[in-house]
Design a protein around this motif. Sequence first.
Motif, PDB file in Angstrom:
ATOM      1  N   LEU A 190      -1.253   4.360   1.954  1.00 18.11           N
ATOM      2  CA  LEU A 190      -2.345   3.889   2.596  1.00 18.11           C
ATOM      3  C   LEU A 190      -2.546   2.299   2.415  1.00 18.11           C
ATOM      4  CD1 LEU A 190      -4.977   6.659   3.139  1.00 18.11           C
ATOM      5  CD2 LEU A 190      -3.242   5.863   4.973  1.00 18.11           C
ATOM      6  N   SER A 191      -2.328   2.038   1.060  1.00 14.85           N
ATOM      7  CA  SER A 191      -2.667   0.668   0.550  1.00 14.85           C
ATOM      8  C   SER A 191      -1.524  -0.504   1.131  1.00 14.85           C
ATOM      9  CB  SER A 191      -2.486   0.577  -0.885  1.00 14.85           C
ATOM     10  OG  SER A 191      -3.643   1.511  -1.385  1.00 14.85           O
ATOM     11  N   LEU A 192      -0.143   0.361   1.041  1.00 12.28           N
ATOM     12  CA  LEU A 192       0.951  -0.395   1.615  1.00 12.28           C
ATOM     13  C   LEU A 192       0.938  -0.675   2.968  1.00 12.28           C
ATOM     14  CD1 LEU A 192       3.814  -1.575   0.390  1.00 12.28           C
ATOM     15  CD2 LEU A 192       4.740   0.569   1.260  1.00 12.28           C
ATOM     16  N   LEU A 193       0.394   0.305   3.759  1.00  6.70           N
ATOM     17  CA  LEU A 193       0.232   0.087   5.226  1.00  6.70           C
ATOM     18  C   LEU A 193      -0.486  -0.935   5.526  1.00  6.70           C
ATOM     19  CD1 LEU A 193       0.557   3.718   6.575  1.00  6.70           C
ATOM     20  CD2 LEU A 193       2.285   1.981   6.920  1.00  6.70           C
ATOM     21  N   ALA A 194      -1.650  -0.954   4.790  1.00  7.11           N
ATOM     22  CA  ALA A 194      -2.900  -1.714   5.004  1.00  7.11           C
ATOM     23  C   ALA A 194      -2.218  -3.434   4.588  1.00  7.11           C
ATOM     24  CB  ALA A 194      -4.060  -1.595   4.027  1.00  7.11           C
ATOM     25  N   LEU A 195      -1.630  -3.561   3.558  1.00  4.98           N
ATOM     26  CA  LEU A 195      -0.822  -4.938   3.359  1.00  4.98           C
ATOM     27  C   LEU A 195       0.187  -5.425   4.488  1.00  4.98           C
ATOM     28  CD1 LEU A 195      -0.193  -4.394  -0.661  1.00  4.98           C
ATOM     29  CD2 LEU A 195      -2.069  -6.025   0.823  1.00  4.98           C
ATOM     30  N   VAL A 196       0.811  -4.374   5.155  1.00  4.88           N
ATOM     31  CA  VAL A 196       1.793  -4.647   5.921  1.00  4.88           C
ATOM     32  C   VAL A 196       1.074  -5.139   7.101  1.00  4.88           C
ATOM     33  CG1 VAL A 196       3.557  -3.845   7.631  1.00  4.88           C
ATOM     34  CG2 VAL A 196       3.716  -3.153   5.047  1.00  4.88           C
ATOM     35  N   MET A 197       0.062  -4.348   7.438  1.00  5.25           N
ATOM     36  CA  MET A 197      -0.717  -4.573   8.888  1.00  5.25           C
ATOM     37  C   MET A 197      -1.586  -5.997   8.819  1.00  5.25           C
ATOM     38  SD  MET A 197      -3.573  -2.413  10.572  1.00  5.25           S
ATOM     39  CE  MET A 197      -5.184  -2.870   9.727  1.00  5.25           C
TER      40      MET A 197
END
Length: 105
Positions: free
Chosen positions: A29-36
């Motif tokens: 989820l943290s990785l997805l947030a950074l990509v977003m």
Amino acid sequence: MKKNFYNIIKGKFLVNDDALKNWRFIFFLSLLALVMIASSHSADKKVYQIAKLNNEVKELKSEYLDIRKRLMQTRMESKIEVAMAKRGLKPSVTPPQKIKIINKE
């Protein structure tokens, strides 16, 4: 229900025996947030660049129209006559004549 809520708030789900899968999910989820966030910044940057280019296009169109107007004014016969009168040239009173060359062989 109340006990599960308190366990989540206290963070006990992160230290349990099956906490590894919870940590993986949190990392995902943290990785997805950074990509977003990175994608959002990239989109904002492109929007600003497009706005800047649109302003530049408007300025260039305005400059083109201004130069074209001045060119049309300088090409007018009356303006040319005035400019040539300053140099001592005047328009011809007699009309031009055609010269025909006949080749006799």
